[in-house]
Design an enzyme around this catalytic site. Sequence first.
Site, PDB file in Angstrom:
ATOM      1  CB  CYS A  91      -0.937   0.022   1.209  1.00 46.17           C
ATOM      2  SG  CYS A  91      -0.145  -0.136   2.820  1.00 46.17           S
ATOM      3  CG  ASP A  98      11.253 -12.299  -5.858  1.00 45.24           C
ATOM      4  OD1 ASP A  98      11.365 -11.851  -4.704  1.00 45.24           O
ATOM      5  OD2 ASP A  98      10.222 -12.884  -6.256  1.00 45.24           O
TER       6      ASP A  98
END
Length: 625
Positions: A5, A97
């Site tokens: 968010c 990642d």
Amino acid sequence: MCGICGIIGACNNKETVIRDMMNTIIHRGPDSDGVFIDEGAALGFRRLSIIDLDNGSQPMYNENRDLVIVFNGEIYNHQELREELSAKGHIFANKSDTECLLHAYEEYGEEMLGRLRGMFAFAIWDMKKQKLFAARDFFGIKPFYYGLIQNKLVFCSEIKGILKDPDYVKEFNRDALGQYLSFQYSVLPETFFKGIYRLPPAHYMTYENGRMHIKRYWDALFDPDKKQTMEEAERSIERAMKDSIRAHKISDVEVGSLLSGGVDSNFVVAEADVDQTFTVGFSEDNGKYSEISLAKAMSEEVGCENYQKVITAEEYWDVLKTFCYYMDEPVADPSAVALYFVDQLAADHLKVVLSGEGSDEFFGGYTIYCEPDSLRMWKLVPAPLKKTLRVKFLSMKKRFRGRNFVIRGCTPVEQRFIGNAYLFHMDEKEKVLASGMKVGDPSQLTKPYYDKTKGLDETARMQYIDINFWLPGDILMKADKMSMAHSLESRVPFLDKEVFAAASKLAHKNRVHKLETKRAFRRVALRSIPEEAAKRKKLGFPTPTRVWLREEKYYNVVKEMFRTKEAGEFFNQKELMRLLNQHYNGQKDNSRKIWCIYIFLVWYQVYFMDTPEKYAIAVNAKKRS
């Protein structure tokens, strides 16, 4: 898998607001959290730790600490990317990642997206430029919602997080209802909440100096190779699928799989070599709505444990408000509720499951894709005559065998197909909606997508519609929201760029032929799973709503809802009762239409007449490994 968010721009009590947003999506990441705050932005993160358990926390910075990222998803080629970027001089601090995305953005900017393989929704804040770069994956596996609220950008993995911004005034988007009745899911760019939008799949967003720019970076267009032989098609599919499943198994925690009786999940289970599978079903009609026995047989075939659950009618109906809370928007697909239970079952045992979504849209798995072949003769009939016949047969009140065949044969594909679900047509919506409600023509939404595919065979055009509407709006939305409700990561190996590259080249005859669906893929599957499973017809996820709505108990539950004040605000209640009574008395199967309206009304009660948070599941940090 995580929840993200953010707030870009001036905001009072910025840290309090961002933490409220994070707490609202704690189910997406109960293991840990993180916050970044500076003058121009606040980013929040909830983590479900899957890869690099010790060092994968977010928000994450580049080595100069002038870029910061929050990321939801998995990048399956991050190891190759790491080698490529290291050779160019980038210094990595961990094995996650997430860090690869930061360095890829440093090196390639917006062009980085073409190098990714995976599922993702992420946002990178450039502190020097005071610029946000955000993107969503190729097929819409991971969600990304945003709103411009009092001169600031607010975004989140789920709508319920944005609702926590005290500057947002919650308002129902009345324009969304009419289209929902046709598609059975939220389909407009603007959600059911006024002023809150979804970033479309395969799009990125930039936000700088109060200006937003959104652009498509990739498109899943079919390019059939008519000269391709079946043998060539099989080799291409097998190579791509095996490589994708291998990539989707990369994890620092155990990976299991959801399993039905269908060819897709059977193939994934056989190739992935998992130890645990999960299946649910219903007992109604002597097992007609259950594939548990088929899943058990497949699990025994490959030597893995199958966990099962029979869902009772009481459990199913009792969970509907919780289901609506986690979905954010109404979704009238009954199988979405069943998915809630199978994900709950899996979450009791592990953190990651594989699933078979996407195969049908890529390889031609829905029976409706065979329709263009059955209607081929109508191409010889002049267009003016077809138009006349269509009007004539539509006006006939008497129903008789062959009437629907003539109507569909005389109707262009652009008008007869808007996706796998086409519930209420225009005339039906005009009857069922209250006066003043916007009906909405679904063909106006699909037209730009049909325009892109002129020249392709009708089946390929239908597949393209489903990839852009049905897949992200229904299939993937329920997969993400229901798994994340239980802090479970759902991975979809069919939805891989390289798999689509193989699928996009399939000649029509290698996708569907007469009544055979997924023709080439089924032949590939035959090498890994029993013939009976490889050739089994698609059942979907059968749910006995039709049966329940003819039982007095649930008929009365729906009747009570249809008589409420809010039902009268949006619908013609006389028409609602006609549909319900017609179904209850066995005159006609209206179950899907009734369910569509009922779920909307349940959702509306949860989000606009109640305190939504009270339907949240209690979340504790997950220690499964």
